[in-house]
Each structure stands twice: as C-alpha cells, then as structure tokens.
Design a protein around this motif. Structure first.
Motif, mmCIF file in Angstrom:
data_model
loop_
_atom_site.group_PDB
_atom_site.id
_atom_site.type_symbol
_atom_site.label_atom_id
_atom_site.label_comp_id
_atom_site.label_asym_id
_atom_site.label_seq_id
_atom_site.Cartn_x
_atom_site.Cartn_y
_atom_site.Cartn_z
ATOM 1 N N LEU B 198 0.844 -1.196 0.000
ATOM 2 C CA LEU B 198 0.000 0.000 0.000
ATOM 3 C C LEU B 198 0.885 1.252 0.000
ATOM 4 O O LEU B 198 0.633 2.213 -0.724
ATOM 5 N N GLY B 199 1.937 1.178 0.809
ATOM 6 C CA GLY B 199 2.853 2.322 0.917
ATOM 7 C C GLY B 199 3.589 2.618 -0.382
ATOM 8 O O GLY B 199 4.054 3.737 -0.605
ATOM 9 N N GLU B 200 3.701 1.612 -1.238
ATOM 10 C CA GLU B 200 4.403 1.812 -2.516
ATOM 11 C C GLU B 200 3.593 2.650 -3.501
ATOM 12 O O GLU B 200 4.140 3.170 -4.461
ATOM 13 N N SER B 201 2.306 2.751 -3.283
ATOM 14 C CA SER B 201 1.474 3.560 -4.183
ATOM 15 C C SER B 201 1.805 5.036 -3.978
ATOM 16 O O SER B 201 1.674 5.568 -2.872
ATOM 17 N N SER B 202 2.254 5.691 -5.055
ATOM 18 C CA SER B 202 2.650 7.092 -4.861
ATOM 19 C C SER B 202 1.434 7.975 -4.590
ATOM 20 O O SER B 202 1.546 8.998 -3.924
ATOM 21 N N LEU B 203 0.278 7.577 -5.085
ATOM 22 C CA LEU B 203 -0.932 8.342 -4.780
ATOM 23 C C LEU B 203 -1.249 8.239 -3.291
ATOM 24 O O LEU B 203 -1.543 9.240 -2.623
ATOM 25 N N PHE B 204 -1.137 7.006 -2.753
ATOM 26 C CA PHE B 204 -1.400 6.817 -1.332
ATOM 27 C C PHE B 204 -0.452 7.676 -0.502
ATOM 28 O O PHE B 204 -0.848 8.317 0.470
#
Lengths: 201, 333
Positions: B198-204
């Motif tokens: 989840l943390g890898e999502s740059s939007l997140f």
C-alpha cells in the motif's frame, strides 16, 4: 445578450472570419498586395484561437478575488458565542420522511449545516443553518422583517430562497428553484426551531 | 495542474471546454445520460446552482463564494488539492503530459512504452482513488459522525459532476482494466496486499495524511469504504451494462491507442486525462456556491427596495423621504 459585463469573444469558427474583417479596412487597390500576408496571419490567429484548450477567465470576478486575497479577519466580538461545533446543528432539520420527503445530510461544518430534501413529487429543496452569532450585520438585517414564521422574523431573498433568524443567532434557510414559497415556508416551520433556539454553545 | 489556491472563479474558468478529458467524459453519457454538462463559466454555473437570473444576485453569490473558497480553514482548497493530486500522480508516473489540445482523434501512440501496472498495484490505486474521493468529500462536507456511512449514502444520490466522476472511475480505473467484477477484485487484492505494498502507491503516499489513523487504520478505512459502497457500484456496473470491451470501444472513438490490451489502455487513459481534477473543481465550486447562497441575506434586497435612480438621485430621494441630512446645494460664486 444576457450578461452586461464584457464577455469573452467566441473563438472564430473558420479561418476566413478574421481575415474578412481586416480586409474591409484596406483600400481596394492595395488589397491584392496585402491579402496574402493577411490571410496567413489570419489563419495562424484562428488556429491558435481554436486550439487553445480553455478561454481566459473573465474579469468580472477580479475585484472579489483581490479583496478575498487581501482580507483581514474581522475583529471578534468577545461577547458573541463561538461558532457551533460540527454535529451541533444537523438534528434541527425537519425529520426524514416529513410530508413524504426524503432527507439527505449534505454538510456539517462548524457553524454550518446543510440538508437536502427530496419531496414526495421528486423536487429538491435545500435547507441550511448558519450560525451568524459572529456576524452582527447579518442579524441586523432581520430587524426590518415584518413577517414571522414559527415566531421568528422571516424574509425572502431573490425568488428562490426563504429565511428565518432564530434566537437572534441562527439563520435558517430553505431554497430551491423547483418549489414555491409556501412549500419553503412549510419546511422552515417543520424544523425544530424551538430546539435550535436553545443551543447556547 | 492549476494551483488550488487560485480564486475559485479562476479555477472554474480555466477548465478546458474541450480536450481529451472532456471528450471522454462526454463519451460516458451513454452510462449516465444527461448527468454532466461541462460548465466552465463561473457566473453561468452560479445561475444554474441557485436558479436565479438576476445579475445582482449572481454577483453577490459569486463574491461570497470566492471569499469562502479563499479561506484555507474551510477545507475547500484542500479538497481541490486532493482532486488535483490524484491526476498529477498518474501523469508523473506515466511520464505523460495532459492532452488538452483539440484533435479529431487523439493519438496516444507516443505512450507506446507505457508499462501497465501490475494487477495488485492497479487494484490498490483504484481503491486509493476512492479513498481520495472520500477524503475530498470530508474536506468539503465535514465529518458528520460516521463519515463512511455519509459518503456511501451520498454516492447513491450523486448527480452531475459527482456522478460523472464516479462513472469515469468505474469505467476507466475499475472495469476497463479489471472487468465487470472489478469491485470484488479490488477488495480482494487490497485485503491481501501488505501495508508495504500500500505504501508503494505514490498516490497513497500523497493523500495518506487526509485519511485518519495509522497504516492499518488507513487500509481498513479504504476496505470499509469499498465494502459500504459495493452494492451501489456493483448494481451500477450491472444495470448500465458496463464491460471492458464496451468501455474500450467508446474510448477508441476518441483515442488512437497503440495497443488494445485492456491494462495498457487503462494506463494510457490514466496518464493523459485529469477527470478527477476537472470534475472535482466543478464539484467544489457547486458546493461553495450553495453555501455562499445560503449565507446571503438582504444586501441585494436593500438595494432593490431603494427608489429607482434618477439624476441627482441621492439628494432627491432623501428629500422625498423627509430627511434633511444633506445641506442644500451651494452654488459656486
């Protein structure tokens, strides 16, 4: 034309439009020599105009934007109550199902709540409660109201909005382009105005 | 991307009236007929929201709306920032620029090297976009107790800009890459995803500050948002017959794709449009205009009640009203 302020110019629909208007100012004997470059310029102009993805914003709002940017916070009246907290106002709207309507809470912010009612015949009506405890000028405007609804001063604004001032602090509004004034008034009456008048925080 | 701190009127009037985003959104009319009109004139938008044609009312509402939006404490600027960020992250990730120019058919061939997102990343991004929608909703409308519940019920009554944005999210971010059972797949993959994924999502990474709690709570909130709206989304997809091939066929009317693989097509739409920002600004404008209108009182009424202006009006009106505040006009020697 509907709007009295300077409107944006529509983008030219064909390359010939600007050229024709310029050519009419050129003496006829010189037309042949100037026509070719003018055509080229006109074509370039119209291309750039029709390919722009948006038009420049109108100047109508510049003054409002400038004064919003330079605003200074109005001095607080220490005697006036703080704005109500989130969740303090929603419960005073008319109940869900009132006169066959469906209620949807739309906003709940400090000093502001908004609900939308869909009437039995499918029309939308918005009701809001604004805490104007810190806005003495707004409260003063109800002083001249001669009419009362539910015991509170009542006014209309424009053709689509009705409003009450409850306990000299809460402005309750009902507005809709779809319903008439008696319907707006009846929704105002169905709000828990008595309960709202007892809100002190 | 425009700056979310610009005046509200500028944000609305800087929106393109044509371009790839606008064409694709108009193309979704077959899913939500007549729901959206690309209104980019601030005064006209006010007129539509409040149903008034009197220019004095429209002016007063517009001025109040601009002032409300300019107050950063009220959260409207943050909502626009969230909507803008959703699209910017996509574009930066794909290395593409926004296609605003007007062409008969947009050629996305230059995105030929675009690598589609892995399934899990696609699902996470779709879920995070819904989370961004929730975060923006809360910035605009407050946190009335159970925010997820309020958000879910607001979806069912969504109209206009909100409805077209949800339709676009379902079509381009869910159904196109993942098929008609996209919501089930997204939920499944998000539940299985680790917090690190989840943390890898740059939007997140960009919007996580707007979701409450720690990493586990944020993930839970996303899952909760999905599950509370699954019924709505699923019936939306089924009732309107949304399918990957149908969406692809519609997209192909406007865009020349270099590849007809569904995930690549979805990636190309992702990086070359900004439908969250575009419709998000219109959503915020509509909400701020409604609030501004609700606040307005009698400034306009007072002006209307005045005697019509005549030459030398003020002096004559006061005289008629029996007021003698103004000294008699003195003639110059």
């Amino acid at each position: 034309m509907r709007f009295p302020w300077p409107r944006r110019l529509p983008a030219p629909s064909s390359p010939s439009t600007p050229v024709v208007s310029v050519v009419s100012f050129v003496p006829s004997r010189r037309r042949s020599s100037v026509l070719a470059p003018l055509l080229a310029v006109g074509f370039a102009l119209s291309l750039s105009a029709c390919c722009g993805k948006s038009e420049p914003p109108s100047k109508r709002w510049d003054g409002a934007a400038a004064s919003a940017a330079n605003r200074t916070a109005a001095p607080k009246d220490p005697a006036a109550p703080e704005k109500t907290e989130t969740g303090a106002l929603n419960r005073f709207f008319p109940k869900d199902g009132e006169s066959g309507s469906k209620r949807l809470f739309k906003a709940d912010r400090p000093g502001y709540a908004e609900a939308e009612f869909t009437t039995a015949d499918g029309k939308k009506l918005t009701m809001t409660i604004n805490d104007v405890g810190q806005r003495p000028d707004d409260r003063a405007k109800f002083a001249a109201a001669t009419e009362k609804v539910g015991g509170y001063p009542y006014k209309t604004f424009g053709k689509n909005k009705s409003q009450l001032l409850v306990a000299d602090r809460f402005q309750v509004d009902a507005f809709s382009p779809e319903v008439d004034e008696p319907t707006r008034r009846s929704f105002l009456e169905k709000a828990d105005l008595g309960g709202l008048s007892k809100v002190t925080k | 991307m425009s700056n979310s701190q610009q005046p509200l009127s500028t944000l609305v009037e800087s929106l393109p009236h044509d371009g790839l985003t606008v064409r694709l959104l108009n193309g979704l009319d077959y899913i939500v007929p007549g729901s959206w009109e690309n209104e980019t004139n601030f005064a006209a938008l006010i007129g539509k929201v409040v149903g008034e044609t009197d220019e004095a009312v429209i002016q007063a509402v517009g001025e109040r709306a601009i002032a409300l939006y300019a107050d950063p404490e009220l959260g409207y600027q943050r909502a626009v920032w969230i909507y803008q960020t959703v699209d910017t992250v996509d574009r930066v990730a794909g290395g593409a620029t926004l296609l605003g120019e007007v062409a008969s058919r947009f050629d996305l061939g230059f995105l030929g090297n675009l690598v589609p997102k892995a399934d899990t990343a696609q699902a996470i991004d779709a879920a995070v976009k819904l989370g961004a929608e929730l975060a923006a909703f809360c910035q605009i409308n407050g946190l009335p107790g159970d925010s997820v519940g309020d958000f879910a019920s607001s979806l069912t009554s969504a109209a206009k800009e909100d409805l077209i944005r949800i339709a676009a999210w379902l079509a381009f971010d869910c159904v196109l890459p993942l098929g008609p059972d996209a919501i089930g797949k997204i939920t499944e993959r998000l539940s299985a995803a680790s917090e690190a994924q989840l943390g890898e999502s740059s939007l997140f990474a960009k919007i996580q500050d707007f979701l409450p709690g720690g990493m586990a709570e944020k993930k839970n909130l996303l899952l909760q948002t999905l599950s509370s709206s699954t019924g709505f989304f699923t019936s939306f997809i089924q009732d309107r017959g949304l399918s990957s091939s149908g969406v692809l066929a519609k997209v192909s009317e406007y865009v020349k794709l270099s590849d007809d693989k569904l995930d690549v097509a979805a990636g190309m739409i992702d990086v070359s449009t900004n439908y969250f920002e575009h419709t998000g600004i219109q959503t915020v404008a509509r909400r701020v205009i409604t609030r501004a209108y609700s606040e307005l009182l009698t400034r306009w009424l007072r002006r209307r009640n005045q005697t019509p202006r005549t030459r030398g009006g003020a002096r004559r009106r006061l005289a008629r009203a029996g007021e003698k505040r103004l000294a008699p006009r003195r003639r110059s020697p």
